[in-house]
Design an enzyme around this catalytic site. Structure first.
Site, PDB file in Angstrom:
ATOM      1  N   HIS A 149      46.122  40.418  37.414  1.00  0.00           N
ATOM      2  CA  HIS A 149      44.916  41.221  37.606  1.00  0.00           C
ATOM      3  C   HIS A 149      43.676  40.345  37.445  1.00  0.00           C
ATOM      4  O   HIS A 149      43.744  39.267  36.860  1.00  0.00           O
ATOM      5  CB  HIS A 149      44.841  42.356  36.583  1.00  0.00           C
ATOM      6  N   LYS A 179      40.075  42.579  33.168  1.00  0.00           N
ATOM      7  CA  LYS A 179      41.014  43.579  32.635  1.00  0.00           C
ATOM      8  C   LYS A 179      41.241  43.358  31.145  1.00  0.00           C
ATOM      9  O   LYS A 179      41.433  42.222  30.715  1.00  0.00           O
ATOM     10  CB  LYS A 179      42.343  43.515  33.406  1.00  0.00           C
TER      11      LYS A 179
END
Ligand code: NAD
Length: 272
Positions: A160, A164
């Site tokens: 990600h 995040k």
């Protein structure tokens, strides 16, 4: 706005998902933006939700008051943070409306609170709201059931964007749960979340997780099933956040006429 449009509140409206939700609501027939909520202290309070999301002025300023925002609303779309989602669950239960929860990184106690709220609200919660990932979960469950645990090791790799804050991702955990269910084992006691240093050989039957973070990656997930001499990889790549937002709006519309209860995207998509 048509008379029968479902009136939706976006909480966390200035966030990456919040802005995407405002855009998708604006583009989707049958739903309308009723209010937009952000946390106290946000620099975006008072700004117009449509202007923030790049769809033009909607006449809906961001507010810090969820209680007022939920008045006359029919559903709440919530991609925020665990503490916020717990508060919104209580308010959605009081208002007896739909609460779609996309927030990840929630604790077991948070999950209990969502289930308690679901006695009065229609809660749809999923670590991933996209059709593709939910289908992948079904396929992972089938693969884990078909391939014997004695010879096949399961590893889940995710990547990600660098902003995040929780790991492994909600989607990686969703896929891990699907694999564990396929094998008939308990994920919590059988998962290996971190490896570092002299770990010794891989314990048989466990499900391993590896987390990568960097750049602007929306969300890549692979489930690897590894045996002596062969490797099966099942994977999904999210290219655009609108896949999650479209799923969340579909979940709200699906739940509109359901009884109070705790539902998942598998129920919404007819994959359960
Ligand atoms: P983000 O940080 O860009 O946005 C979160 C927003 O929520 C921020 O603007 C923040 O100020 C706001 N917020 C936090 N607490 C709040 C509160 N109590 N009241 C009001 N607003 C509050 O993060 P993001 O990338 O949009 O992701 C948000 C969450 O959604 C994360 O948990 C992420 O993992 C999850 N997510 C889930 C899916 C899914 O399909 N389930 C997809 C993408 C992201």
């Amino acid at each position: 706005m048509a008379a029968n449009d479902m009136k939706l509140v976006v909480v966390g409206a200035a966030g990456r998902m919040g802005q995407t939700l405002i855009r998708v609501i604006h583009e989707t027939d049958g739903v309308t933006l009723h209010a937009a909520v952000e946390r106290e202290g946000s620099a975006f309070i008072g700004k117009d939700a449509g202007e923030l999301a790049g769809v033009g002025t909607l006449g809906i300023p961001l507010t810090t008051d969820p209680l007022r925002a939920f008045l006359d609303a029919e559903g709440v779309l919530d991609f925020t943070a665990p503490a916020g989602s717990v508060t919104f669950a209580g308010l959605a239960a009081q208002a007896r409306i739909v609460h779609v929860i996309g927030t990840t990184g929630c604790s077991a106690e948070d999950e209990e609170k969502f289930k308690a709220a679901a006695r009065h609200a229609r809660v749809v919660k999923s670590g991933n709201m996209s059709l593709g990932v939910n289908l992948l979960g079904v396929l992972v469950g089938q693969a884990a059931k078909a391939l014997p645990a004695a010879g096949w090791d399961i590893e889940i790799v995710e990547m990600h964007h660098k902003h995040k804050v929780d790991a492994p991702s909600g989607t990686a955990l969703l896929l891990g749960e699907a694999a564990a269910k396929g094998r008939g084992i308990d994920l919590a006691s059988q998962s290996v979340r971190v490896r570092d240093g002299h770990t010794g050989p891989r314990p048989a039957g466990t499900i391993g997780f590896a987390t990568l973070r960097g750049g602007s990656v929306v969300g890549d997930h692979s489930v690897l099933l590894a045996a002596e001499g062969e490797l099966v990889t099942l994977s999904h790549s999210a290219r655009d956040r609108s896949i999650f937002a479209r799923g969340a709006v579909a979940a709200a519309l699906w739940a509109r006429d359901k009884k109070p209860g705790f539902y998942s995207m598998l129920d919404v998509l007819g994959l359960s």
